[in-house]
Each structure stands twice: as C-alpha cells, then as structure tokens.
Design a protein around this motif. Structure first.
Motif, mmCIF file in Angstrom:
data_model
loop_
_atom_site.group_PDB
_atom_site.id
_atom_site.type_symbol
_atom_site.label_atom_id
_atom_site.label_comp_id
_atom_site.label_asym_id
_atom_site.label_seq_id
_atom_site.Cartn_x
_atom_site.Cartn_y
_atom_site.Cartn_z
ATOM 1 N N TYR A 90 0.819 -1.208 0.000
ATOM 2 C CA TYR A 90 0.000 0.000 0.000
ATOM 3 C C TYR A 90 0.849 1.252 0.000
ATOM 4 O O TYR A 90 2.007 1.236 0.380
ATOM 5 C CB TYR A 90 -0.935 0.022 1.217
ATOM 6 C CG TYR A 90 -0.275 -0.343 2.534
ATOM 7 C CD1 TYR A 90 0.438 0.604 3.268
ATOM 8 C CD2 TYR A 90 -0.374 -1.627 3.042
ATOM 9 C CE1 TYR A 90 1.036 0.265 4.479
ATOM 10 C CE2 TYR A 90 0.222 -1.968 4.247
ATOM 11 C CZ TYR A 90 0.927 -1.017 4.957
ATOM 12 O OH TYR A 90 1.520 -1.353 6.147
ATOM 13 N N TRP A 91 0.228 2.338 -0.470
ATOM 14 C CA TRP A 91 0.772 3.688 -0.291
ATOM 15 C C TRP A 91 -0.393 4.671 -0.255
ATOM 16 O O TRP A 91 -1.454 4.402 -0.803
ATOM 17 C CB TRP A 91 1.816 4.057 -1.336
ATOM 18 C CG TRP A 91 1.368 4.112 -2.771
ATOM 19 C CD1 TRP A 91 1.509 3.132 -3.705
ATOM 20 C CD2 TRP A 91 0.739 5.211 -3.446
ATOM 21 N NE1 TRP A 91 1.000 3.541 -4.906
ATOM 22 C CE2 TRP A 91 0.526 4.817 -4.790
ATOM 23 C CE3 TRP A 91 0.332 6.484 -3.050
ATOM 24 C CZ2 TRP A 91 -0.073 5.662 -5.719
ATOM 25 C CZ3 TRP A 91 -0.268 7.316 -3.984
ATOM 26 C CH2 TRP A 91 -0.456 6.894 -5.307
ATOM 27 N N LEU A 92 -0.170 5.787 0.420
ATOM 28 C CA LEU A 92 -1.241 6.741 0.648
ATOM 29 C C LEU A 92 -0.700 8.160 0.570
ATOM 30 O O LEU A 92 0.377 8.456 1.093
ATOM 31 C CB LEU A 92 -1.848 6.495 2.036
ATOM 32 C CG LEU A 92 -3.107 7.258 2.408
ATOM 33 C CD1 LEU A 92 -4.275 6.836 1.525
ATOM 34 C CD2 LEU A 92 -3.447 7.014 3.877
ATOM 35 N N SER A 93 -1.474 9.025 -0.049
ATOM 36 C CA SER A 93 -1.133 10.444 -0.117
ATOM 37 C C SER A 93 -0.910 10.981 1.292
ATOM 38 O O SER A 93 -1.622 10.625 2.233
ATOM 39 C CB SER A 93 -2.276 11.204 -0.792
ATOM 40 O OG SER A 93 -2.093 12.585 -0.674
ATOM 41 N N GLN A 94 0.049 11.857 1.420
ATOM 42 C CA GLN A 94 0.371 12.435 2.721
ATOM 43 C C GLN A 94 -0.831 13.143 3.340
ATOM 44 O O GLN A 94 -1.073 13.053 4.535
ATOM 45 C CB GLN A 94 1.549 13.392 2.573
ATOM 46 C CG GLN A 94 2.154 13.825 3.872
ATOM 47 C CD GLN A 94 3.429 14.633 3.676
ATOM 48 O OE1 GLN A 94 3.721 15.110 2.592
ATOM 49 N NE2 GLN A 94 4.176 14.789 4.749
ATOM 50 N N LYS A 95 -1.628 13.799 2.496
ATOM 51 C CA LYS A 95 -2.765 14.565 3.031
ATOM 52 C C LYS A 95 -3.885 13.686 3.565
ATOM 53 O O LYS A 95 -4.729 14.145 4.324
ATOM 54 C CB LYS A 95 -3.297 15.531 1.972
ATOM 55 C CG LYS A 95 -3.955 14.852 0.797
ATOM 56 C CD LYS A 95 -4.412 15.850 -0.222
ATOM 57 C CE LYS A 95 -5.015 15.151 -1.412
ATOM 58 N NZ LYS A 95 -5.419 16.067 -2.442
ATOM 59 N N ALA A 96 -3.905 12.399 3.213
ATOM 60 C CA ALA A 96 -4.957 11.497 3.678
ATOM 61 C C ALA A 96 -4.519 10.654 4.871
ATOM 62 O O ALA A 96 -5.286 9.830 5.360
ATOM 63 C CB ALA A 96 -5.397 10.584 2.533
ATOM 64 N N GLN A 97 -3.309 10.860 5.337
ATOM 65 C CA GLN A 97 -2.799 10.054 6.441
ATOM 66 C C GLN A 97 -3.341 10.527 7.781
ATOM 67 O O GLN A 97 -3.834 11.636 7.919
ATOM 68 C CB GLN A 97 -1.271 10.073 6.424
ATOM 69 C CG GLN A 97 -0.732 9.371 5.187
ATOM 70 C CD GLN A 97 0.769 9.344 5.101
ATOM 71 O OE1 GLN A 97 1.477 9.684 6.032
ATOM 72 N NE2 GLN A 97 1.274 8.931 3.953
ATOM 73 N N LYS A 98 -3.253 9.628 8.752
ATOM 74 C CA LYS A 98 -3.691 9.883 10.134
ATOM 75 C C LYS A 98 -5.200 10.096 10.251
ATOM 76 O O LYS A 98 -5.664 10.816 11.121
ATOM 77 C CB LYS A 98 -2.920 11.039 10.745
ATOM 78 C CG LYS A 98 -1.441 10.756 10.818
ATOM 79 C CD LYS A 98 -0.696 11.848 11.505
ATOM 80 C CE LYS A 98 0.727 11.506 11.399
ATOM 81 N NZ LYS A 98 1.742 11.758 12.061
ATOM 82 N N LYS A 99 -5.932 9.444 9.339
ATOM 83 C CA LYS A 99 -7.394 9.513 9.364
ATOM 84 C C LYS A 99 -8.022 8.114 9.403
ATOM 85 O O LYS A 99 -9.224 7.972 9.257
ATOM 86 C CB LYS A 99 -7.900 10.281 8.138
ATOM 87 C CG LYS A 99 -7.458 11.739 8.091
ATOM 88 C CD LYS A 99 -7.817 12.363 6.758
ATOM 89 C CE LYS A 99 -7.542 13.825 6.640
ATOM 90 N NZ LYS A 99 -6.377 14.391 7.225
ATOM 91 N N GLY A 100 -7.184 7.086 9.509
ATOM 92 C CA GLY A 100 -7.679 5.712 9.513
ATOM 93 C C GLY A 100 -7.981 5.158 8.141
ATOM 94 O O GLY A 100 -8.505 4.057 8.018
ATOM 95 N N VAL A 101 -7.632 5.908 7.097
ATOM 96 C CA VAL A 101 -7.949 5.490 5.730
ATOM 97 C C VAL A 101 -7.228 4.190 5.371
ATOM 98 O O VAL A 101 -7.853 3.236 4.896
ATOM 99 C CB VAL A 101 -7.589 6.607 4.715
ATOM 100 C CG1 VAL A 101 -7.743 6.127 3.283
ATOM 101 C CG2 VAL A 101 -8.441 7.848 4.966
ATOM 102 N N MET A 102 -5.919 4.139 5.608
ATOM 103 C CA MET A 102 -5.174 2.942 5.203
ATOM 104 C C MET A 102 -5.467 1.767 6.122
ATOM 105 O O MET A 102 -5.608 0.639 5.650
ATOM 106 C CB MET A 102 -3.674 3.214 5.148
ATOM 107 C CG MET A 102 -2.909 2.070 4.500
ATOM 108 S SD MET A 102 -3.501 1.607 2.845
ATOM 109 C CE MET A 102 -2.847 2.945 1.867
ATOM 110 N N THR A 103 -5.595 2.005 7.401
ATOM 111 C CA THR A 103 -5.919 0.899 8.306
ATOM 112 C C THR A 103 -7.243 0.262 7.897
ATOM 113 O O THR A 103 -7.358 -0.964 7.813
ATOM 114 C CB THR A 103 -5.970 1.391 9.766
ATOM 115 O OG1 THR A 103 -4.682 1.919 10.110
ATOM 116 C CG2 THR A 103 -6.314 0.256 10.717
ATOM 117 N N SER A 104 -8.250 1.067 7.618
ATOM 118 C CA SER A 104 -9.550 0.543 7.187
ATOM 119 C C SER A 104 -9.447 -0.172 5.847
ATOM 120 O O SER A 104 -10.089 -1.209 5.639
ATOM 121 C CB SER A 104 -10.573 1.677 7.095
ATOM 122 O OG SER A 104 -10.821 2.218 8.363
ATOM 123 N N SER A 105 -8.638 0.355 4.941
ATOM 124 C CA SER A 105 -8.479 -0.260 3.622
ATOM 125 C C SER A 105 -7.792 -1.615 3.726
ATOM 126 O O SER A 105 -8.225 -2.598 3.105
ATOM 127 C CB SER A 105 -7.676 0.667 2.704
ATOM 128 O OG SER A 105 -8.365 1.880 2.505
#
Length: 174
Positions: A90-105
């Motif tokens: 996985y990888w995630l845009s910096q602006k979307a981090q620390k919102k639980g987006v990747m953990t949920s994904s």
C-alpha cells in the motif's frame, strides 16, 4: 466497495493512472523516501504502463478514495493460491494520512483475502524506519516475524532492512 463513511475501494483501472501520477508528482519528495518507483515515474505514461502491469496479473489492486477523491493504492502481491498466501502492499497520499484510511483499507483486504479468496496467510513487509506504515500491521494484530536485512533497495541506491509481519486466518477469526 464502501468500507466506511468517506472511504471506498475501487478496482484499479487505467482511468486511475492520471490520478496516481498527480499524487506521486505533487508529493514526489515525500513519496520517494519509501517508494523507489517514484523516481522513474516521470510522466502519466509511466503510471499507465505500471497500472497495465498491475491489472494484468492474478493480484487484485484497489484505488482508495477518501471523500470521493483518489488518495492511494492498496492491493495484493505475490499471491500463491496453491499455498494460500499473499502479501498486501500500500501507499497513501500524505494529506490522507492519520485519518484511519489505510488501516480501514487494509482491514477490508484482510477480510476479502480470508473470506472470499481462501487465503490462509497474509504478509506485510515494511521498511523498519517507516513507522507510520509499520503501525498498520501492528494495529491490525499481525505478528512481527523478523527483520529481513537489506531487504529492499530504496532511492539513492540505499538498502533498508524490512520488518516482516504476518497474520494467519485462524488468528483473524478469533
């Protein structure tokens, strides 16, 4: 598949390539630290070619949308159906981090792997110094199996040690 309010996973398609490039290009300095392919992704065509390779194989890849905006990728790699194992990357845009987006994904992919495609073992490999990325398997109950020394070649021709995490179906279903 909608996984929670404001987070949706969509099967990766060629149409997502321009969004992939946009994020990689706009966050190049941040992304290149852990993603060596960023340095060779210099045009939308590079993202198109990468997406073609990703969607052409057995491993399913998903685009992550947060508040209807593309923010990253999550998917399987090196799937071995005979031995019922896969790896999640996985990888995630910096602006979307620390919102639980990747953990949920990642949690959605774990459920999909164990309950839809019959996987028994999921592995996640992460550079040991990439603390935000390491927190995901740790938060989701994966076991740290060990450190793969010089396991990945990063930018500027530097090797990094890799933390290897795994989760078994019998552990997930507890």
């Amino acid at each position: 598949m909608e996984i929670r309010d404001n987070i949706e996973l969509k099967a990766l398609t060629i149409e997502h390539a321009s969004e992939i490039f946009r994020i990689l290009d706009s966050e190049r300095e941040y992304m290149r630290i852990w993603l060596p392919f960023v340095d060779t992704t210099l045009a939308v065509e590079d993202s198109i070619n990468a997406v073609k390779m990703l969607i052409g194989g057995i491993d399913k890849q998903f685009s992550i949308f947060y508040k209807n905006e593309f923010v990253g990728l999550v998917g399987f790699k090196d799937t071995d159906l005979n031995n019922q194992r896969t790896e999640i990357g996985y990888w995630l845009s910096q602006k979307a981090q620390k919102k639980g987006v990747m953990t949920s994904s990642v949690e959605a992919l774990i459920d999909y792997a164990f309950n839809k495609i019959g996987i028994n073992r999921i592995q996640i490999r992460v550079a040991i110094k990439n603390i935000p990325s390491r927190s995901i398997p740790e938060r989701l109950g994966f076991s740290l199996e060990g450190i793969e020394r010089d396991g990945e070649l990063l930018v500027d021709n530097q090797f990094t040690d890799i933390a290897v995490y795994s989760l078994l179906k019998r552990e997930y279903n507890k």
